[in-house]
Design an enzyme around this catalytic site. Structure first.
Site, short mmCIF file in Angstrom:
data_model
loop_
_atom_site.label_atom_id
_atom_site.label_comp_id
_atom_site.label_asym_id
_atom_site.label_seq_id
_atom_site.Cartn_x
_atom_site.Cartn_y
_atom_site.Cartn_z
N ASP A 92 0.86 -1.17 0.00
CA ASP A 92 0.00 0.00 0.00
C ASP A 92 0.90 1.23 0.00
OD1 ASP A 92 -1.71 2.05 0.55
OD2 ASP A 92 -2.56 1.19 2.36
N GLY A 94 0.69 4.22 1.15
CA GLY A 94 0.70 5.17 2.27
C GLY A 94 -0.46 6.14 2.25
N TYR A 96 -3.60 5.62 2.79
CA TYR A 96 -4.49 5.43 3.94
C TYR A 96 -3.87 6.02 5.21
CZ TYR A 96 -7.46 3.34 7.47
OH TYR A 96 -8.32 3.17 8.54
N ASP A 271 -7.75 -6.98 1.63
CA ASP A 271 -6.86 -6.98 2.79
C ASP A 271 -7.58 -6.29 3.93
OD1 ASP A 271 -5.35 -4.17 3.67
OD2 ASP A 271 -6.27 -4.10 1.69
N HIS A 340 -5.79 -18.63 14.06
CA HIS A 340 -7.13 -19.14 13.74
C HIS A 340 -7.86 -18.21 12.78
CE1 HIS A 340 -11.30 -20.30 13.88
NE2 HIS A 340 -11.56 -19.04 14.18
#
Length: 376
Positions: A92, A94, A96, A271, A340
């Site tokens: 990404d 940057g 965000y 993601d 998990h």
């Protein structure tokens, strides 16, 4: 990078495909575990590879630029070698983080000046140096520098921001064309659709992004607080415009239900920090619904964490033991829950792929959404 579309669902826009890069294949739809600073939080690379088994993980340009810094990454030979990961990585750009640092940054046409959350030092990101940084990090898929608008966002700001993101995109492309690769493999480039939750802006942005002809395309500025219905509406508008023969990446999404509904709208890549962040707070996602392992009801439940789970922790440990670890504030509890949850997310997208290929995705998805919405 190559993308081969294998099948599209007859009752929805859900797609099964294969992305091929120099670091291997990515079967879509896919969920990318977030490895912000060169590690998926709390997970050893052996567990990540052997148990969770993602085709691709995500790193973040902003965080890696600040720490360990590009000099170290370049000396190591790039992020793959630095973290000992021989599969695909996407970074990404940057954008965000620029959004999330609203009190620490100033946005101008040139780029963004921001204050480090680590030591308060000042830095500037421009489309040009963000491309340089991603060359050094060496991800297989790199993202254009954009501005992620907040929610809610007034129309005039969203429009100005979208046009600036488009201008920044042109600068990214120009710089990439004259910037050689750092390592002995190729990098694919994805631009990002913006436009907040305004239909006309999303349409204009999607048309502009599609016209660039990049190897794949991303949708940003969603999953920032807007209602899920608005997210789905914007996604549907954009996927109707983005080319079918290129992968589509919806950034930062989301809950298991969000992922299934957006797969149905034609999204290939996802993601989100949710599986690991929620795991560290004791929330477990399962095919039967969500478990808050901190609840007293699990105190003497000696059944397996998840009999349907795909990772070793799911049947090795009991719910009672995992609750005990959280009550005792033991790090192992957070690690078990993280393994998990990531295992579940990868199971979910791979199960979706199986049903797309089998031709019964919509029926399966509708039933699964009802199960996922339960609180156990």
């Amino acid at each position: 990078m190559q993308f081969e579309l294998k099948k599209t669902d007859a009752q929805s826009k859900a797609r099964a495909g294969i992305i091929t890069t120099d670091h291997g294949t990515i079967e879509t739809p896919i969920f990318m575990p977030v490895g912000t600073v060169g590690t998926v939080k709390g997970i050893h690379q052996t567990e990540l590879k052997d148990e969770i088994n993602p085709d691709v993980i995500l790193g973040n340009t902003y965080h890696l630029y600040l720490r360990p810094k590009t000099k170290i990454l370049e000396q190591a030979g790039g992020l793959h070698k630095f973290m000992n990961w021989d599969r695909n990585i996407l970074t990404d750009s940057g954008g965000y983080q620029v959004y999330s640092l609203s009190g620490r940054r100033k946005i101008k046409e040139e780029g963004v000046k921001f204050k480090s959350h680590i030591d308060g030092s000042y830095h500037t990101f421009t489309p040009e140096n963000v491309m340089e940084i991603q060359r050094i990090i060496g991800a297989d898929i790199i993202m254009a520098f954009d501005e992620c608008t907040p929610y809610p966002c007034d129309y005039s700001y969203a429009k100005r921001s979208m046009h600036m993101t488009h201008r920044w995109l042109k600068r990214c492309i120009t710089h990439l064309e004259k910037t050689p690769l750092k390592y002995d493999y190729n990098q694919a480039f994805f631009p990002i659709v913006q436009g907040s939750t305004y239909k006309d802006l999303r349409k204009k942005s999607a048309e502009f992004i599609a016209s660039v002809g990049a190897e794949g395309n991303a949708i940003g500025g969603l999953s920032v607080g807007e209602p899920a219905e608005e997210m789905y509406e914007m996604t549907e508008i954009v996927t109707a415009i983005l080319p079918e023969d290129k992968p589509r990446y919806l950034m930062g999404v989301g809950t298991p239900i969000n992922i299934l509904e957006n797969i149905a709208l034609g999204i290939d890549m996802f993601d989100c920090v949710m599986p690991t962040r929620n795991a560290r707070n004791g929330m477990l996602f399962t095919a039967h619904g969500t478990i808050n392992i901190k609840n007293k009801k699990w105190e003497n439940d000696f059944s397996a964490i998840d009999e349907m789970g795909i990772t070793f922790v799911d049947t090795m440990y009991s719910k009672a033991y995992l609750r005990h670890l959280f009550a005792s504030k033991e790090l192992l509890g957070k690690q078990i829950a993280s393994i998990h949850n990531l295992g579940f997310y990868l199971w979910l997208v791979r199960e979706a792929r199986k049903h797309i290929l089998a031709g019964d995705f919509t029926e399966w998805k509708n039933g699964m959404v009802k199960q996922l919405d339960k609180r156990l």
